[in-house]
Design a protein around this motif. Structure first.
Motif, PDB file in Angstrom:
ATOM      1  N   LEU A 150       1.063  -1.036  -0.276  1.00 57.64           N
ATOM      2  CA  LEU A 150       0.002  -0.136  -0.174  1.00 57.64           C
ATOM      3  C   LEU A 150       0.410   1.185  -0.316  1.00 57.64           C
ATOM      4  N   GLY A 151       2.031   1.384   0.612  1.00 57.01           N
ATOM      5  CA  GLY A 151       2.894   2.327   0.942  1.00 57.01           C
ATOM      6  C   GLY A 151       2.825   2.698  -1.168  1.00 57.01           C
ATOM      7  N   ILE A 152       3.316   2.151  -1.464  1.00 58.57           N
ATOM      8  CA  ILE A 152       4.368   2.576  -2.960  1.00 58.57           C
ATOM      9  C   ILE A 152       2.791   2.974  -3.816  1.00 58.57           C
ATOM     10  N   VAL A 153       1.620   2.552  -3.367  1.00 54.91           N
ATOM     11  CA  VAL A 153       0.509   2.872  -3.438  1.00 54.91           C
ATOM     12  C   VAL A 153      -0.321   4.183  -3.560  1.00 54.91           C
ATOM     13  N   LEU A 154       0.316   4.197  -1.952  1.00 54.12           N
ATOM     14  CA  LEU A 154      -0.381   6.182  -1.580  1.00 54.12           C
ATOM     15  C   LEU A 154       0.423   6.616  -2.077  1.00 54.12           C
ATOM     16  N   ALA A 155       2.152   6.716  -2.449  1.00 53.34           N
ATOM     17  CA  ALA A 155       3.329   7.132  -2.516  1.00 53.34           C
ATOM     18  C   ALA A 155       2.828   8.546  -3.422  1.00 53.34           C
ATOM     19  N   GLY A 156       2.553   8.343  -4.124  1.00 52.67           N
ATOM     20  CA  GLY A 156       2.517   8.881  -5.587  1.00 52.67           C
ATOM     21  C   GLY A 156       1.472  10.125  -5.074  1.00 52.67           C
ATOM     22  N   PRO A 157      -0.205   9.716  -5.130  1.00 50.57           N
ATOM     23  CA  PRO A 157      -0.819  10.815  -4.437  1.00 50.57           C
ATOM     24  C   PRO A 157      -0.819  11.745  -3.658  1.00 50.57           C
ATOM     25  N   ILE A 158       0.398  11.528  -2.142  1.00 50.70           N
ATOM     26  CA  ILE A 158       1.036  12.119  -0.873  1.00 50.70           C
ATOM     27  C   ILE A 158       1.962  12.741  -1.895  1.00 50.70           C
ATOM     28  N   VAL A 159       2.404  12.500  -2.695  1.00 54.59           N
ATOM     29  CA  VAL A 159       3.714  13.682  -3.046  1.00 54.59           C
ATOM     30  C   VAL A 159       3.108  14.787  -4.068  1.00 54.59           C
ATOM     31  N   HIS A 160       1.999  14.237  -4.704  1.00 58.18           N
ATOM     32  CA  HIS A 160       0.760  15.612  -5.880  1.00 58.18           C
ATOM     33  C   HIS A 160       0.231  16.171  -4.951  1.00 58.18           C
ATOM     34  N   ALA A 161       0.275  15.327  -3.574  1.00 62.49           N
ATOM     35  CA  ALA A 161      -1.172  16.404  -3.286  1.00 62.49           C
ATOM     36  C   ALA A 161      -0.434  17.570  -2.091  1.00 62.49           C
ATOM     37  N   LEU A 162       0.194  17.079  -1.689  1.00 60.43           N
ATOM     38  CA  LEU A 162       1.930  17.603  -0.745  1.00 60.43           C
ATOM     39  C   LEU A 162       3.004  17.929  -0.802  1.00 60.43           C
ATOM     40  N   ASP A 163       3.224  17.281  -0.486  1.00 60.94           N
ATOM     41  CA  ASP A 163       5.125  16.749  -0.646  1.00 60.94           C
ATOM     42  C   ASP A 163       5.543  15.943  -0.417  1.00 60.94           C
ATOM     43  N   TYR A 164       6.840  15.046   0.045  1.00 58.87           N
ATOM     44  CA  TYR A 164       7.487  14.046   0.001  1.00 58.87           C
ATOM     45  C   TYR A 164       8.049  14.187   1.695  1.00 58.87           C
ATOM     46  N   HIS A 165       7.535  15.267   1.983  1.00 60.33           N
ATOM     47  CA  HIS A 165       8.276  15.446   3.999  1.00 60.33           C
ATOM     48  C   HIS A 165       6.622  14.847   4.343  1.00 60.33           C
ATOM     49  N   TRP A 166       5.558  14.664   3.840  1.00 59.02           N
ATOM     50  CA  TRP A 166       4.651  14.099   4.534  1.00 59.02           C
ATOM     51  C   TRP A 166       4.343  12.689   3.912  1.00 59.02           C
ATOM     52  N   LEU A 167       4.970  11.709   3.535  1.00 54.24           N
ATOM     53  CA  LEU A 167       5.942  10.513   4.036  1.00 54.24           C
ATOM     54  C   LEU A 167       5.382  10.561   4.601  1.00 54.24           C
ATOM     55  N   PHE A 168       6.501  10.965   5.983  1.00 57.70           N
ATOM     56  CA  PHE A 168       7.107  10.853   7.102  1.00 57.70           C
ATOM     57  C   PHE A 168       5.670  11.394   7.871  1.00 57.70           C
ATOM     58  N   TRP A 169       5.312  12.429   7.981  1.00 55.91           N
ATOM     59  CA  TRP A 169       4.918  13.012   8.489  1.00 55.91           C
ATOM     60  C   TRP A 169       3.161  12.264   8.826  1.00 55.91           C
ATOM     61  N   LEU A 170       2.609  12.065   7.409  1.00 57.60           N
ATOM     62  CA  LEU A 170       1.470  10.661   7.765  1.00 57.60           C
ATOM     63  C   LEU A 170       1.900   9.553   8.641  1.00 57.60           C
ATOM     64  N   PRO A 171       2.290   8.684   8.693  1.00 58.29           N
ATOM     65  CA  PRO A 171       3.008   7.187   9.438  1.00 58.29           C
ATOM     66  C   PRO A 171       3.694   7.983  10.684  1.00 58.29           C
ATOM     67  N   MET A 172       4.024   9.105  11.421  1.00 52.47           N
ATOM     68  CA  MET A 172       4.052   9.583  12.710  1.00 52.47           C
ATOM     69  C   MET A 172       3.432   9.981  13.106  1.00 52.47           C
ATOM     70  N   ILE A 173       2.232  10.267  12.399  1.00 51.21           N
ATOM     71  CA  ILE A 173       1.134  10.891  13.475  1.00 51.21           C
ATOM     72  C   ILE A 173      -0.115   9.258  13.822  1.00 51.21           C
ATOM     73  N   LEU A 174      -0.138   8.379  12.596  1.00 51.63           N
ATOM     74  CA  LEU A 174       0.018   7.298  13.414  1.00 51.63           C
ATOM     75  C   LEU A 174       0.301   6.420  14.060  1.00 51.63           C
ATOM     76  N   THR A 175       1.836   6.591  13.629  1.00 56.44           N
ATOM     77  CA  THR A 175       2.032   5.616  14.946  1.00 56.44           C
ATOM     78  C   THR A 175       2.266   6.162  16.047  1.00 56.44           C
ATOM     79  N   ILE A 176       2.236   7.294  16.919  1.00 57.52           N
ATOM     80  CA  ILE A 176       1.701   8.070  17.803  1.00 57.52           C
ATOM     81  C   ILE A 176       0.534   8.097  18.525  1.00 57.52           C
TER      82      ILE A 176
END
Length: 507
Positions: A150-176
Motif C-alpha cells: 500500500l505504501g507504493i500505491v499511496l506514495a504518488g498521491p501523497i507527493v502530488h497533493a502535498l510533498d514527500y515530507h508527508w511520507l513521514f508526517w502521516l506515518p508519524m501521526i499514525l504511530t503516535i
C-alpha cells in the motif's frame, strides 16, 4: 478471572496492533517510488540516496530480534510502546531532514520499528483466546505485507497533493496514535523469559548482517566479483559462524539455536527467505518497469501514481485472502496452504515475465500475486507461532520476519544485476532484462514450493500446551469435543486450533 478480563477486549488489542504494524510496513515502501525526488531535494547522488532504503533495512534487520527478545524479557506491551515511540521519533527526524546524512540517521532510528512484528505476534499469543489465535496471527502477517504494498500505491498521491515530507508526517501521526492506544488499551503480557541481552551475540549478529546487506546492496554498483564485495561476503560468513558458536555457548542467548533447528521453524524460515526475494524485488522493480518511457517499445510511461496503482490489486487480494487463510488452513493444513501460496506466486511471476504487453495483464498478475502471498504469509506466521514455546514467540516470529527482509535485500540486489545487464544505447534496461528478472523471481518461488514440502505435518509439527485435568474433566471434555480423554488426566491441546491432542509434547 483476570485472564478472562484481559481477553474480553482482544478486538481492541488487535486494532491497536494492526495500526502499529501498518505504520511500520508503510515506511518500508513509501519512499521507494520517490527516491529521485528525495535525491534532487537533498542535493545528493543516486548511490548515496539508496542508503535511505539500505539504512532502514540494516537497522530493521538488527533490531527486529533484539526488540523481540527484550519483549520476552521485560514485557511485550511495554517494549511495543517503546518501539512505536522510536518509529515516531525517526519519522519526525526524517520529515525535518534538510540533508541526506540526517535522513539516513532518521531511517536508522525508524528501523527500530522492526520490533513491532515479533512483539505483536507475542502479544497475540499471550492474550488472545485460543480459538482466535490463528486468525489474528494470519491477519497481522497479511497486514504487514499489505502495508508494504500500500505504501507504493499511496506514495504518488501523497507527493502530488502535498510533498514527500508527508511520507513521514502521516506515518508519524499514525504511530503516535497507535503508541498512545497501546499504552492505554493493550494489557501487559504475563509471560516472561528471565535473562539479559548478551552484548557479544548482539554485536556479532549486527556485524554479519551489516556485512551481508552492504555487499548485496552495493554489488550492482561495485561489481559482484569486486574485492570489496567478496571481502564483505567472506566477513559475513565468518562473523555468522562466530555468532552461531557464541549463541550456542551463551547462558542467555539472543536467539536459541535449538529453537531455530526445529523442523517447523527452519523450513518456514527458508520459505520466508524465498518469498522475501520475490516480494521486495517486485515492489522495487515493477513500478520502475511501468514508468519506463514508451519509446523503449515495452514501457508504459506511467507516472508515480499510475505505477503504484498497478500494485493495488495485490494489496486487496492479499488482505482478503489473508483474512480467510486461517480457516482454510484449519481444513487442509498449514503446510498445504504454504505450498499452494508458493505455486500461485510462481504463476504470477510467470505472468509478469512473459505477459506484460497490456496493463490489464499486469493488474491480473499482481492480483494473482496477492492471493499467493496472502496464503503463504498468513500460514507461515501461524506455523511459526505454534511451533515454539510461548516464551520464544517474539524471537521466533521476529527472525521469520527478519529473514524475509534479508531475502528482500537479496532479491532486490539480484534483480538489479539482471535488469541492468547489457543496457540499451539510451542507458535504459532492455525488455529482456525484466523478462529474465521476473522469471528468476518465479524460480525462487518455485524453490519455495519445494521447501514447503519439507514443512512437517501432524502432531509433531504443532506446539502443544499440556493441561492437567481430572478424569472427570477429561471425560466431560471427551463428550463435548472431538477428542478422547487421556488416561492419567493429561491432555495435549493445539494452541492454534484449540483441539486437544493426545501424546507427548511436540518438539
Amino acid at each position: 478471572m483476570a485472564s478472562e478480563t484481559r481477553r474480553t477486549h482482544h478486538q481492541v488489542t488487535f486494532a491497536v496492533l494492526a495500526a502499529g504494524v501498518n505504520a511500520y510496513a508503510l515506511l518500508q515502501s513509501l519512499v521507494t517510488p520517490v527516491l529521485p525526488t528525495i535525491q534532487a531535494d537533498l542535493h545528493t547522488n543516486q548511490n548515496t540516496v539508496t542508503w535511505v532504503l539500505t539504512a532502514y533495512l540494516l537497522s530493521a534487520s538488527i533490531f527486529t530480534p533484539i526488540m523481540g527478545r527484550l519483549g520476552d524479557m521485560i514485557g511485550k506491551e511495554r517494549v511495543f510502546v517503546a518501539t512505536l515511540s522510536a518509529l515516531a521519533a525517526g519519522s519526525l527526524l526524517a520529515a525535518l531532514a534538510t540533508n541526506v546524512q540526517v535522513m539516513i540517521i532518521a531511517r536508522v532510528v525508524q528501523g527500530i520499528g522492526g520490533g513491532v512484528l515479533p512483539l505483536a505476534f507475542g502479544i497475540i499469543r499471550d492474550e488472545f483466546p485460543r480459538e482466535k489465535l490463528s486468525g489474528a496471527v494470519g491477519a497481522i502477517a497479511s497486514l504487514s505485507a499489505v502495508g508494504a504494498g500500500l505504501g507504493i500505491v499511496l506514495a504518488g498521491p501523497i507527493v502530488h497533493a502535498l510533498d514527500y515530507h508527508w511520507l513521514f508526517w502521516l506515518p508519524m501521526i499514525l504511530t503516535i496514535a497507535a503508541a498512545v492506544a497501546a499504552a492505554i488499551f493493550v494489557p501487559e503480557s504475563p509471560v516472561r523469559t528471565p535473562g539479559r541481552i548478551s552484548f557479544l551475540p548482539a554485536v556479532l549478529l549486527s556485524s554479519w548482517l551489516v556485512a551481508l546487506l552492504v555487499a548485496l546492496s552495493q554489488a550492482p554498483s561495485w561489481g559482484w566479483a569486486s574485492g570489496k564485495v567478496i571481502g564483505l561476503f567472506a566477513a559475513a560468513l565468518v562473523l555468522a559462524v562466530c555468532w552461531v558458536a557464541v549463541e550456542r555457548a551463551a547462558a542467555t542467548p539472543l536467539i536459541d539455536m535449538s529453537m531455530m533447528r526445529r523442523p517447523a521453524v527452519w523450513t518456514n524460515n527458508l520459505v520466508a527467505l524465498l518469498f522475501g526475494v520475490g516480494m521486495y524485488a517486485v515492489f522495487a522493480f515493477l513500478p520502475e518497469f511501468v514508468q519506463t518511457p514508451k519509446s523503449t517499445g515495452y514501457g508504459f510511461g506511467a507516472s508515480i501514481t499510475q505505477s503504484g496503482l498497478i500494485l493495488l490489486p495485490m494489496t486487496v487480494t492479499m488482505f482478503l485472502v489473508g483474512l480467510g487463510a486461517s480457516g482454510f488452513a484449519a481444513r487442509v493444513g498449514g503446510k498445504t496452504v504454504v505450498l499452494l501460496g508458493s505455486l500461485v506466486g510462481t504463476t504470477s511471476m510467470a505472468l509478469l515475465a512473459f505477459a506484460h504487453t497490456h496493463t490489464w495483464e499486469l493488474y491480473l498478475a499482481t492480483a494473482v500475486m496477492g492471493v499467493g502471498f496472502g496464503l503463504a504469509f498468513a500460514a507461515m506466521s501461524t506455523l511459526i507461532v505454534s511451533a515454539v514455546p510461548p516464551e520464544q514467540t517474539g524471537v521466533a516470529s521476529g527472525m521469520n520476519a527478519n529473514i524475509r527482509t534479508i531475502g528482500g535485500s537479496i532479491g532486490a540486489a539480484l534483480m538489479a544485476s539482471v535488469v541492468t545487464a547489457g543496457p540499451a544505447a539510451d542507458g535504459l534496461p532492455r525488455e529482456a532484462g525484466y523478462t529474465h528478472g521476473f522469471a528468476m523471481l518465479g524460480g525462487a518461488l518455485l524453490v519455495a514450493a519445494f521447501a514447503a514440502v519439507l514443512i512437517p505435518v501432524g502432531a509433531r509439527a504443532r506446539r502443544v500446551e499440556f493441561v492437567h485435568e481430572s478424569a472427570q474433566e477429561a471425560a466431560h471434555g471427551a463428550a463435548h469435543a472431538p477428542h478422547a480423554a487421556v488416561p492419567g488426566g493429561t491432555v495435549g491441546r493445539d494452541t492454534v486450533t484449540g483441539d486437544a491432542v493426545a501424546g507427548d509434547r511436540a518438539e
